[in-house]
Design a protein around this motif. Sequence first.
Motif, PDB file in Angstrom:
ATOM      1  N   GLU A   1      52.718  33.807  38.713  1.00  0.00           N
ATOM      2  CA  GLU A   1      53.048  32.855  37.286  1.00  0.00           C
ATOM      3  C   GLU A   1      51.665  32.258  36.725  1.00  0.00           C
ATOM      4  O   GLU A   1      50.649  31.607  36.226  1.00  0.00           O
ATOM      5  N   LEU A   2      51.359  32.303  38.326  1.00  0.00           N
ATOM      6  CA  LEU A   2      49.470  31.499  39.091  1.00  0.00           C
ATOM      7  C   LEU A   2      48.566  32.482  38.408  1.00  0.00           C
ATOM      8  O   LEU A   2      46.860  32.036  38.043  1.00  0.00           O
ATOM      9  N   ASP A   3      49.436  33.860  38.156  1.00  0.00           N
ATOM     10  CA  ASP A   3      48.182  35.064  38.111  1.00  0.00           C
ATOM     11  C   ASP A   3      46.914  35.099  39.310  1.00  0.00           C
ATOM     12  O   ASP A   3      45.913  35.087  39.188  1.00  0.00           O
ATOM     13  N   ALA A   4      47.888  35.025  40.408  1.00  0.00           N
ATOM     14  CA  ALA A   4      46.708  34.517  41.855  1.00  0.00           C
ATOM     15  C   ALA A   4      46.348  36.419  42.203  1.00  0.00           C
ATOM     16  O   ALA A   4      47.273  37.270  42.546  1.00  0.00           O
ATOM     17  N   ASP A   5      45.266  36.998  42.927  1.00  0.00           N
ATOM     18  CA  ASP A   5      44.934  38.333  44.024  1.00  0.00           C
ATOM     19  C   ASP A   5      45.943  37.222  44.356  1.00  0.00           C
ATOM     20  O   ASP A   5      45.602  36.761  45.719  1.00  0.00           O
ATOM     21  N   TRP A   6      46.688  38.122  45.113  1.00  0.00           N
ATOM     22  CA  TRP A   6      48.138  37.870  46.093  1.00  0.00           C
ATOM     23  C   TRP A   6      46.878  37.749  47.971  1.00  0.00           C
ATOM     24  O   TRP A   6      47.498  37.578  48.501  1.00  0.00           O
TER      25      TRP A   6
ATOM     26  N   PRO B   1      43.794  37.810  37.485  1.00  0.00           N
ATOM     27  CA  PRO B   1      44.661  38.438  39.661  1.00  0.00           C
ATOM     28  C   PRO B   1      42.534  36.974  39.359  1.00  0.00           C
ATOM     29  O   PRO B   1      41.805  37.361  40.176  1.00  0.00           O
ATOM     30  N   SER B   2      42.911  35.866  39.962  1.00  0.00           N
ATOM     31  CA  SER B   2      42.409  35.049  40.732  1.00  0.00           C
ATOM     32  C   SER B   2      40.945  34.750  39.970  1.00  0.00           C
ATOM     33  O   SER B   2      40.193  34.197  40.525  1.00  0.00           O
ATOM     34  N   LEU B   3      41.051  33.984  38.408  1.00  0.00           N
ATOM     35  CA  LEU B   3      39.581  34.928  37.601  1.00  0.00           C
ATOM     36  C   LEU B   3      39.729  34.405  36.375  1.00  0.00           C
ATOM     37  O   LEU B   3      40.553  35.038  35.981  1.00  0.00           O
ATOM     38  N   VAL B   4      39.312  33.311  35.996  1.00  0.00           N
ATOM     39  CA  VAL B   4      38.748  32.683  34.691  1.00  0.00           C
ATOM     40  C   VAL B   4      37.885  33.684  33.648  1.00  0.00           C
ATOM     41  O   VAL B   4      36.616  33.752  33.898  1.00  0.00           O
ATOM     42  N   VAL B   5      38.362  33.743  32.428  1.00  0.00           N
ATOM     43  CA  VAL B   5      37.271  34.934  31.718  1.00  0.00           C
ATOM     44  C   VAL B   5      37.502  34.339  30.232  1.00  0.00           C
ATOM     45  O   VAL B   5      38.915  34.123  29.924  1.00  0.00           O
ATOM     46  N   HIS B   6      36.713  34.372  29.890  1.00  0.00           N
ATOM     47  CA  HIS B   6      35.737  33.853  28.870  1.00  0.00           C
ATOM     48  C   HIS B   6      35.848  35.090  27.564  1.00  0.00           C
ATOM     49  O   HIS B   6      35.366  36.836  28.152  1.00  0.00           O
ATOM     50  N   SER B   7      36.892  35.182  26.764  1.00  0.00           N
ATOM     51  CA  SER B   7      37.629  36.726  25.946  1.00  0.00           C
ATOM     52  C   SER B   7      36.282  37.163  25.645  1.00  0.00           C
ATOM     53  O   SER B   7      35.838  38.354  25.413  1.00  0.00           O
TER      54      SER B   7
ATOM     55  N   ARG C   1      32.260  36.334  30.461  1.00  0.00           N
ATOM     56  CA  ARG C   1      32.130  35.478  31.228  1.00  0.00           C
ATOM     57  C   ARG C   1      33.327  34.934  32.252  1.00  0.00           C
ATOM     58  O   ARG C   1      33.845  35.317  30.973  1.00  0.00           O
ATOM     59  N   SER C   2      32.836  34.957  32.900  1.00  0.00           N
ATOM     60  CA  SER C   2      33.827  34.503  34.366  1.00  0.00           C
ATOM     61  C   SER C   2      33.565  33.862  35.309  1.00  0.00           C
ATOM     62  O   SER C   2      32.615  33.323  35.422  1.00  0.00           O
ATOM     63  N   MET C   3      34.782  32.735  36.060  1.00  0.00           N
ATOM     64  CA  MET C   3      35.096  32.423  37.108  1.00  0.00           C
ATOM     65  C   MET C   3      35.801  32.635  38.241  1.00  0.00           C
ATOM     66  O   MET C   3      37.141  32.657  37.536  1.00  0.00           O
ATOM     67  N   THR C   4      35.469  32.261  39.604  1.00  0.00           N
ATOM     68  CA  THR C   4      36.687  32.300  40.195  1.00  0.00           C
ATOM     69  C   THR C   4      37.919  31.508  40.559  1.00  0.00           C
ATOM     70  O   THR C   4      37.011  29.926  40.102  1.00  0.00           O
ATOM     71  N   TYR C   5      38.996  31.113  40.392  1.00  0.00           N
ATOM     72  CA  TYR C   5      39.688  30.353  40.447  1.00  0.00           C
ATOM     73  C   TYR C   5      38.732  29.217  42.261  1.00  0.00           C
ATOM     74  O   TYR C   5      39.119  27.536  41.217  1.00  0.00           O
ATOM     75  N   GLY C   6      38.313  29.952  43.074  1.00  0.00           N
ATOM     76  CA  GLY C   6      37.603  28.996  43.961  1.00  0.00           C
ATOM     77  C   GLY C   6      36.303  28.285  43.173  1.00  0.00           C
ATOM     78  O   GLY C   6      36.139  26.715  43.808  1.00  0.00           O
ATOM     79  N   GLU C   7      35.964  28.961  42.568  1.00  0.00           N
ATOM     80  CA  GLU C   7      34.693  28.345  41.743  1.00  0.00           C
ATOM     81  C   GLU C   7      35.194  27.162  40.705  1.00  0.00           C
ATOM     82  O   GLU C   7      34.267  25.572  40.888  1.00  0.00           O
ATOM     83  N   VAL C   8      35.887  27.330  40.499  1.00  0.00           N
ATOM     84  CA  VAL C   8      36.634  26.265  38.962  1.00  0.00           C
ATOM     85  C   VAL C   8      37.098  25.133  39.965  1.00  0.00           C
ATOM     86  O   VAL C   8      36.950  23.502  39.556  1.00  0.00           O
ATOM     87  N   SER C   9      37.679  25.641  41.008  1.00  0.00           N
ATOM     88  CA  SER C   9      38.180  23.863  41.813  1.00  0.00           C
ATOM     89  C   SER C   9      37.048  23.544  42.584  1.00  0.00           C
ATOM     90  O   SER C   9      37.378  22.253  42.404  1.00  0.00           O
TER      91      SER C   9
END
Lengths: 746, 157
Positions: free
Chosen positions: A80-85, A154-160, A164-172
Amino acid sequence: MTIQTGNQTRREFLKTGAGLAFAIPLASKLSLAGAQTAGNGAVANSYVILKPDNRITIYTHASEMGQGSYTGVPMVIAEELDADWNLVDIEFSPLSDELYGNPRYYGFMLTIGSDAISTFYEKLRFSGAQIRKTVMQMAADNWGVPIGEVHTEPSLVVHSPTGRSMTYGEVSMLGNVPETLPEVDESEYKQVEDYRIVNNRDIQRRDTPGKVFGGVMNGEKMFSMDVRLPGMLYATSKRNHFGNREVVRIVNEDEVLALPDVIGVDVILDSVTVIARTYEAARKGEQLLQVEWSNAEEDARYNSDEELERLKAIAYDESREGIDVMGHWRARLRGQVGQAEGLDEALASADEVHQRLYTTGFMYHAQMETMNAVVDVTDDGRKAEVWAGTQGPTQTRMRVAEVLEIPIENVTLHRNFMGGGFGRKAVRSHDNFVEAAMLSKMYEAPVKVIWSRENDLIAGHYRPHGAHLVTATRNDRGAIDNFLHRTVSDEPLRWGDPERFERGDSRPYLAASFWNGAIYPAVEKFRGDVVMEFTDTRVCAMRGIGGVATAFARECFVDEMAHETGIDPLEYRRRLFEGQPESQLVFDTLKERCNWDGRPGLGCAMGSASYALAVEIDLDERTGIVKPTKIWAVASYAVVVEPSNAENSFYGQLMLYVGASTSEEITFRDGKQEQSNFHNFQIARMADVPEIDVHVIPSESRQIGTSDGPAYAIGPAISNALYSLTGKRVRHLPVSPREVLKALNA
Amino acid sequence: MNVNFSVNGEAASVDVEPDTPLLWIIRDHLGLTGTKFGCGMAMCGACTVHLDGARTFSCQIQARSLEGRDITTIEGLSPEGPEGDVHPIQRAWIDEQVPQCGFCQPGQMMAALDLLNRNPSPTREEIVVHMNSNLCRCGTYPRIVKAIQAAAEEMQA
Ligand code: FES
Ligand code: FES
């Protein structure tokens, strides 16, 4: 075998998934937890912590004893987190009943009853989805775009629109964590067909490599039995065959103390411990040690055979009223069981009533790793560090604090993996920890206690033995319509968890379990009664709990009814599920897979509304040894969280119940167990493995397949197979050589 | 008594009572805890190690018979650990995802290696006969068989 699970759309599952909805902690509680565990400013809730280096820590609340939820719990969240396992690191959660308590067990952190995933399913999904929604919001705010324009990979937020994208780490690291984490609506969850992690056969258990390398993971010992501390002393203990006994006299204390390296012999509650500089010395002391116990004369008259006869007599004794345990079970049955009203009248007024009595013996967990503990009490007895393989870590910590008379906060507990648990390591008294804690305090050194196999067996807490009287009527088509299941037994919780026993709604509810589909829908009136008989044999829950015994009685009885009415036993069961096509499909599939043709030596049994199996046996008429040669199991599940692990576990359960249904039984003669170690308590070996065919039907309904199922149906299936082979019935579990010979010669 | 022997290719020396079981020498005196205790009476195989190249129940071997002998434990199979060169037996155990609780598995792997050392391509029957010495309460037997078959192929290649 392969467990096949199709990935077809299962909206039905998602819809009915709401039926599992988890009543408690949602957003507010989870975010509170995040702040507690990860510190301010982190993107976290009580299960997930996003790290600036783009790694993700996911907590698993469950204890790991082999079932695999150490990996399965984080899989559900990561999905559900859409994480990169590959970026996920798993850790055992901190100890907190408030955050991780099991609502089914008065809010304690307890890994029992095979529900580490199923009970928590909604909460786990929510935890992952909540963090996903949070990072989407944070990224959208940062980009100044509406949240509707972003999605995740996976572990990425994307502006559809722009890519443009940011990794979960960058967002954090953006620093704009909302004050309260968002609520998540059911509709925001992933669709089953989009799952990448859950239901993925290629995902491997994270604890496998450590176990293959001897039990070391990230430089830490996985099993408490392997933990070593500088200056550590070793201890063993000896306990009586019964609980509630006191040490009257240690006969040869001086002799034991004279052994090289032995330091002390002590009485701790109801056990006598030998502490030494080496384990081998402590063990030698234990073997030499002679103890006189209270109540010895009376205890010496206890024989489990006679005791079982006594329970049988009580089953027929109408003056002994049973307690209706259905209040507890019906709440979990979602209306799938016939009502109890009018049952007694229906039975009393029937022209013909069918009655049979079944018995089940004591069963011993025989987890491979015997009970053990490492405790280091420091600061003049004010602090303690505990290494623990336990199914109830907060209860273990509480117990250690209690016996040391220190606050709970002063006890640090390291959560170890268990070399098997099966319920044994949930027993509330936590004697192994008490022994280690008291000894560490007394001898001012870290202490490791290891119970010998003999002590583990003698001081075992067995699944209680019991008598089951089934009284029923049949309608004009031969189907069972009224069913009274009366159990006479001790209650596992009485020893396993006295607090739950006292607080239980319709206690005693573990002596006889009637869960999902555990009684056929065709039965119009049904009730399960329990007559509690207390003795001082120690008992507790064991894998499958009361279901093992109740299923044995029910499935043998149904078989007897089928034969009496001249209807094929598999078809008879199928008809009892009339109107429930999914359950009927289980039987149809089973029929096909085992080529059910009524050949002698073939028997079947139902485990639940979504699980049935058949077995074919060989019988050695001279020795009475029954050997299953082939097992077919069919189950119907909507989602299998860890397919590879579930397959391994499927086999494993069948193997455990093959042993428990044929060769394992604890019996007492003259006040002592007749078994002491694996030479006379024989669990299944590799040569006992039958051919196994497991088939999973993708289900449209509710079932989440995890790692435990009602494989105990193998017990009655074996008894039914024996009947089809010989025309003789064994109405006792296990179907041991002794019982088989008795039946053959009757 | 003082006894000298070798463990995983390295010289070892301990001062213990003559009847101390090898199991506790390895685990407690040498700190190699990969070898497990399950019964102490030759019934479970959790304690299986190799003694002069052949499998043995370490709970049954006493210090007094150890002088000059050569012992291999689970720690000796892949000296560089999981990140290094992994022994085909351990590789197969990981690939086939054999362990559940994992407690019996070091003993299972040592027993399996002993089989493959003597019989590089055992039949299923031969695997069962050989491995019947080792208990697994979690019932991982079917996967153990698969892993042994996979390792056999790998070791022959
Ligand atoms: S501990 Fe040696 S065989 Fe069981
Ligand atoms: S994996 Fe648990 S005893 Fe074998």
